[in-house]
Design an enzyme around this catalytic site. Structure first.
Site, PDB file in Angstrom:
ATOM      1  N   TYR A  59       0.823  -1.215   0.000  1.00  0.00           N
ATOM      2  CA  TYR A  59       0.000   0.000   0.000  1.00  0.00           C
ATOM      3  C   TYR A  59       0.857   1.265   0.000  1.00  0.00           C
ATOM      4  CZ  TYR A  59      -4.123  -2.832   0.246  1.00  0.00           C
ATOM      5  OH  TYR A  59      -5.098  -3.736  -0.075  1.00  0.00           O
ATOM      6  N   HIS A 114     -15.284   0.558  -0.510  1.00  0.00           N
ATOM      7  CA  HIS A 114     -14.094  -0.238  -0.188  1.00  0.00           C
ATOM      8  C   HIS A 114     -13.035   0.584   0.530  1.00  0.00           C
ATOM      9  CE1 HIS A 114     -15.285  -3.236  -3.619  1.00  0.00           C
ATOM     10  NE2 HIS A 114     -15.982  -3.400  -2.521  1.00  0.00           N
ATOM     11  N   CYS A 144      -4.212   5.025  20.885  1.00  0.00           N
ATOM     12  CA  CYS A 144      -4.091   4.038  21.974  1.00  0.00           C
ATOM     13  C   CYS A 144      -2.656   3.581  22.202  1.00  0.00           C
ATOM     14  CB  CYS A 144      -4.991   2.828  21.697  1.00  0.00           C
ATOM     15  SG  CYS A 144      -4.395   1.765  20.365  1.00  0.00           S
ATOM     16  N   GLY A 181     -17.387   1.405 -15.612  1.00  0.00           N
ATOM     17  CA  GLY A 181     -16.008   0.925 -15.443  1.00  0.00           C
ATOM     18  C   GLY A 181     -15.838  -0.103 -14.348  1.00  0.00           C
TER      19      GLY A 181
HETATM   20  P1  NAD Z   1     -11.934  -4.292 -12.469  1.00  0.00           P
HETATM   21  O1  NAD Z   1     -10.472  -4.056 -12.724  1.00  0.00           O
HETATM   22  O2  NAD Z   1     -12.375  -5.635 -12.078  1.00  0.00           O
HETATM   23  O3  NAD Z   1     -12.727  -3.895 -13.776  1.00  0.00           O
HETATM   24  C1  NAD Z   1     -12.483  -2.708 -14.461  1.00  0.00           C
HETATM   25  C2  NAD Z   1     -13.487  -2.595 -15.599  1.00  0.00           C
HETATM   26  O4  NAD Z   1     -13.250  -1.339 -16.222  1.00  0.00           O
HETATM   27  C3  NAD Z   1     -13.346  -3.677 -16.667  1.00  0.00           C
HETATM   28  O5  NAD Z   1     -14.625  -4.217 -16.959  1.00  0.00           O
HETATM   29  C4  NAD Z   1     -12.784  -2.925 -17.884  1.00  0.00           C
HETATM   30  O6  NAD Z   1     -13.312  -3.417 -19.103  1.00  0.00           O
HETATM   31  C5  NAD Z   1     -13.273  -1.527 -17.623  1.00  0.00           C
HETATM   32  N1  NAD Z   1     -12.428  -0.461 -18.200  1.00  0.00           N
HETATM   33  C6  NAD Z   1     -11.086  -0.459 -18.383  1.00  0.00           C
HETATM   34  N2  NAD Z   1     -10.702   0.711 -18.912  1.00  0.00           N
HETATM   35  C7  NAD Z   1     -11.816   1.450 -19.071  1.00  0.00           C
HETATM   36  C8  NAD Z   1     -12.079   2.745 -19.594  1.00  0.00           C
HETATM   37  N3  NAD Z   1     -11.106   3.533 -20.056  1.00  0.00           N
HETATM   38  N4  NAD Z   1     -13.347   3.195 -19.614  1.00  0.00           N
HETATM   39  C9  NAD Z   1     -14.377   2.415 -19.165  1.00  0.00           C
HETATM   40  N5  NAD Z   1     -14.190   1.184 -18.666  1.00  0.00           N
HETATM   41  C10 NAD Z   1     -12.922   0.701 -18.622  1.00  0.00           C
HETATM   42  O7  NAD Z   1     -12.365  -3.211 -11.390  1.00  0.00           O
HETATM   43  P2  NAD Z   1     -13.610  -3.160 -10.387  1.00  0.00           P
HETATM   44  O8  NAD Z   1     -14.824  -3.735 -11.007  1.00  0.00           O
HETATM   45  O9  NAD Z   1     -13.625  -1.771  -9.866  1.00  0.00           O
HETATM   46  O10 NAD Z   1     -13.259  -4.160  -9.171  1.00  0.00           O
HETATM   47  C11 NAD Z   1     -12.002  -4.360  -8.694  1.00  0.00           C
HETATM   48  C12 NAD Z   1     -11.605  -3.860  -7.300  1.00  0.00           C
HETATM   49  O11 NAD Z   1     -10.319  -3.246  -7.442  1.00  0.00           O
HETATM   50  C13 NAD Z   1     -12.471  -2.815  -6.685  1.00  0.00           C
HETATM   51  O12 NAD Z   1     -12.872  -3.318  -5.467  1.00  0.00           O
HETATM   52  C14 NAD Z   1     -11.552  -1.604  -6.436  1.00  0.00           C
HETATM   53  O13 NAD Z   1     -11.600  -1.242  -5.069  1.00  0.00           O
HETATM   54  C15 NAD Z   1     -10.158  -2.067  -6.690  1.00  0.00           C
HETATM   55  N6  NAD Z   1      -9.323  -1.112  -7.484  1.00  0.00           N
HETATM   56  C16 NAD Z   1      -9.417   0.253  -7.295  1.00  0.00           C
HETATM   57  C17 NAD Z   1      -8.671   1.126  -8.082  1.00  0.00           C
HETATM   58  C18 NAD Z   1      -8.795   2.624  -7.856  1.00  0.00           C
HETATM   59  O14 NAD Z   1      -9.041   3.049  -6.744  1.00  0.00           O
HETATM   60  N7  NAD Z   1      -8.682   3.444  -8.905  1.00  0.00           N
HETATM   61  C19 NAD Z   1      -7.821   0.626  -9.065  1.00  0.00           C
HETATM   62  C20 NAD Z   1      -7.725  -0.780  -9.210  1.00  0.00           C
HETATM   63  C21 NAD Z   1      -8.486  -1.637  -8.412  1.00  0.00           C
END
Ligand code: NAD
Length: 247
Positions: A59, A114, A144, A181
């Site tokens: 992280y 999340h 704490c 997304g």
């Molecule tokens: P995911 O990676 O599973 O899915 C991402 C989706 O976005 C895919 O279906 C993909 O086709 C689509 N995508 C990719 N580029 C795109 C664009 N330019 N425009 C539109 N769509 C696009 O992500 P998720 O469904 O959010 O789940 C994964 C977990 O990962 C979540 O719980 C999240 O907390 C975490 N995560 C967060 C971040 C962040 O905070 N930015 C980044 C990565 C993962």
């Protein structure tokens, strides 16, 4: 009944795809940060108890990437902020993202289910602190005094997502549900579309780069990069407004 809310609320579920064009990798990007690690090591409670340093280092790196990229909201985040400002009813953004891009774009009603970057939590006393500092296994809780119990305030797999009461309350009175997304593979977020479709007169739309495994659950589909497809869709909603029977 729920249809009495006028204009009806809008719930927008966002996932990693909306932030992709701001330079933040999605979960499933082949070269992305998430794919370079074993999720069970860095995003579960078991992983934390096994190797705290590994989790904190991961992280710390992610936080560093956010800083280094000097990430800025893109046209899709901006459009959603405009929707909230101009639409006459409630607009609730439910984001699975931990990044702060919705708030940076000006959205006010954002629920980070999340968790979010920029916050840490003590596992001992549960206090949540705003903090951008890197964490180490000898970091001390300012409340704490516990040593090595500070972690990112992020929901790991197997943990309860945040704000679920508020999220389901918004889902229960919305007239439009948009998913932007998100691959629809992480629950409970992936189940929100089915939850809203139990009611009549709710419009559901998937806006994504490509069809997801959940596509058949949505009535409407718009595919392409978020910065290209979200702004015109938002403008359409603002121009056409709510009509009895749906959008
Ligand atoms: P995911 O990676 O599973 O899915 C991402 C989706 O976005 C895919 O279906 C993909 O086709 C689509 N995508 C990719 N580029 C795109 C664009 N330019 N425009 C539109 N769509 C696009 O992500 P998720 O469904 O959010 O789940 C994964 C977990 O990962 C979540 O719980 C999240 O907390 C975490 N995560 C967060 C971040 C962040 O905070 N930015 C980044 C990565 C993962």
């Amino acid at each position: 009944m729920h249809q009495d809310y006028f204009p009806p609320g809008i719930v927008v579920l966002t996932g990693a795809g909306i932030s992709k064009e701001s330079g933040i990798d999605t979960f499933r990007d082949p070269d992305g940060l998430w794919n370079r690690v074993n999720l069970e090591d860095v995003a579960t409670l078991e992983g934390w108890h096994r190797d705290k340093k590994k989790v904190l280092d991961f992280y710390n790196e992610a936080r560093g990437l956010f800083r280094a990229a000097q990430v800025a909201p893109n046209a899709a985040h901006d459009a959603l902020a405009r929707l909230e400002a101009k639409y006459g009813g409630d607009v609730t953004i439910v984001t699975q993202n931990i990044d702060p891009l919705h708030e940076m774009a000006g959205s006010k009603n954002v629920l980070h289910m999340h968790g979010r970057e920029g916050e840490i939590r003590c596992m001992k006393c549960s206090t949540v602190f705003p903090s951008d500092a890197d964490l180490a296994i000898d970091s001390v809780c300012a409340k704490c005094g516990a040593v090595g119990e500070l972690r990112p305030n992020i929901v790991w797999f197997g943990e309860q997502p945040m704000h679920l009461d508020e999220i389901y309350a918004a889902l229960d009175k919305c007239g439009l549900f948009m998913a932007i997304g998100t691959s629809g593979q992480v629950y409970p977020a992936a189940g929100f579309v089915l939850h809203v479709r139990r009611r009549a007169r709710v419009r559901t739309v998937e806006l994504n780069l490509e069809p997801t495994e959940n596509q058949t659950l949505f009535q409407d589909h718009i595919y392409g990069p978020a910065t290209r497809i979200v702004p015109p869709y938002v403008e359409r909603i603002l121009a056409e407004g709510w009509k009895a029977g749906g959008w």
